[in-house]
Scaffold this active site. Structure first.
Site, PDB file in Angstrom:
ATOM      1  N   CYS A   1      44.115  19.041  38.325  1.00 15.12           N
ATOM      2  CA  CYS A   1      43.499  19.209  39.642  1.00 15.12           C
ATOM      3  C   CYS A   1      44.122  20.402  40.342  1.00 15.12           C
ATOM      4  O   CYS A   1      45.320  20.674  40.175  1.00 15.12           O
ATOM      5  CB  CYS A   1      43.718  17.943  40.479  1.00 15.12           C
ATOM      6  SG  CYS A   1      42.874  17.969  42.083  1.00 15.12           S
ATOM      7  N   ASP A   2      43.302  21.111  41.090  1.00 16.21           N
ATOM      8  CA  ASP A   2      43.813  22.179  41.943  1.00 16.21           C
ATOM      9  C   ASP A   2      42.990  22.201  43.226  1.00 16.21           C
ATOM     10  O   ASP A   2      41.804  21.891  43.209  1.00 16.21           O
ATOM     11  CB  ASP A   2      43.764  23.534  41.257  1.00 16.21           C
ATOM     12  CG  ASP A   2      44.779  24.482  41.874  1.00 16.21           C
ATOM     13  OD1 ASP A   2      45.928  24.471  41.404  1.00 16.21           O
ATOM     14  OD2 ASP A   2      44.437  25.192  42.837  1.00 16.21           O
ATOM     15  N   THR A   3      43.650  22.561  44.318  1.00 23.81           N
ATOM     16  CA  THR A   3      43.014  22.513  45.632  1.00 23.81           C
ATOM     17  C   THR A   3      43.257  23.810  46.392  1.00 23.81           C
ATOM     18  O   THR A   3      44.374  24.334  46.370  1.00 23.81           O
ATOM     19  CB  THR A   3      43.586  21.319  46.441  1.00 23.81           C
ATOM     20  OG1 THR A   3      43.365  20.118  45.709  1.00 23.81           O
ATOM     21  CG2 THR A   3      42.937  21.209  47.803  1.00 23.81           C
TER      22      THR A   3
ATOM     23  N   LYS B   1      45.314  23.781  33.776  1.00 16.77           N
ATOM     24  CA  LYS B   1      46.419  22.814  33.869  1.00 16.77           C
ATOM     25  C   LYS B   1      46.253  21.685  32.853  1.00 16.77           C
ATOM     26  O   LYS B   1      47.195  21.331  32.139  1.00 16.77           O
ATOM     27  CB  LYS B   1      46.494  22.220  35.282  1.00 16.77           C
ATOM     28  CG  LYS B   1      46.988  23.177  36.330  1.00 16.77           C
ATOM     29  CD  LYS B   1      46.969  22.515  37.704  1.00 16.77           C
ATOM     30  CE  LYS B   1      47.486  23.438  38.770  1.00 16.77           C
ATOM     31  NZ  LYS B   1      47.528  22.797  40.089  1.00 16.77           N
TER      32      LYS B   1
ATOM     33  N   GLY C   1      39.180  21.241  42.408  1.00 19.04           N
ATOM     34  CA  GLY C   1      38.612  21.177  41.073  1.00 19.04           C
ATOM     35  C   GLY C   1      39.307  20.057  40.326  1.00 19.04           C
ATOM     36  O   GLY C   1      40.524  19.855  40.465  1.00 19.04           O
TER      37      GLY C   1
END
Length: 191
Positions: free
Chosen positions: A71-73, A55, A108
């Site tokens: 960010c990724d969750t 991203k 992340g």
């Protein structure tokens, strides 16, 4: 050292809200929607850091300068990585999987320095427990639509009362680990 302009590589209204409430000045630019699935045997931390990196790098390519936040969750229960549900039946399946169990929310985080051409990656983890849910509670929550677009098919910020943080960051569960972000920004400023 002059503070770089922050760019949030996200469509998430929750990430935008968290960053704004924390007092950061930023611009939000959504990355392309190409979100790959986890690789076979990929750890949740590795997966979300890979997505955060993709991203941030995607948005950084189109800009001359700044510091991009990617960010990724995901939610992990046992060895299952649970992302956003694709539809109501998938959300129901995810809630049944988490019902009465401990699980982790893993995010992340990537800070991409456009001028330097690289980023730093870290992961944050929060441990949670979901109360056992009966069919009526699950169906009422599904009817609310609040599960849409949320990893694990629930939103802690919805104050649903049946998800409890055992250890870690509340903002991480909502979608952006603010404590880790502050640490990484401090490291960036002192490098």
């Amino acid at each position: 050292m002059e503070r770089p302009h922050l760019i949030l590589a996200s469509r998430s209204p929750r990430r935008k809200q968290l960053l704004a409430e924390a007092g950061y000045s930023f611009t939000a630019i959504p990355p392309h929607d190409d979100e790959p699935k986890p690789l076979p045997h990929e750890l949740a931390e590795t997966y979300v850091m890979r997505l955060a990196y993709l991203k941030a790098a995607d948005v950084a390519r189109s800009l001359p300068a700044g510091l991009v936040i990617g960010c990724d969750t995901v939610v992990e229960c046992g060895s299952l990585i649970l992302g956003k549900p694709t539809d109501r039946p998938d959300a129901r399946r995810i809630l049944h999987t988490l019902s009465g169990r401990e699980h982790r929310v893993v995010s992340g985080l990537c800070l991409w320095d456009i001028q330097a051409g690289h980023g730093q990656l870290r992961a944050a983890e929060t441990k949670l427990r979901m109360d056992p849910l009966d069919e009526q509670v699950i169906e009422e929550y599904l009817d609310s639509g609040q599960w849409v677009g949320k990893a694990g098919a629930f939103g802690y910020q919805d104050r649903i009362g049946w998800v409890h943080i055992l250890e870690g960051s509340e903002s991480n569960v909502v979608g952006l680990p603010l404590e880790l972000l502050a640490e990484m920004l401090q490291e960036f400023a002192s490098s």
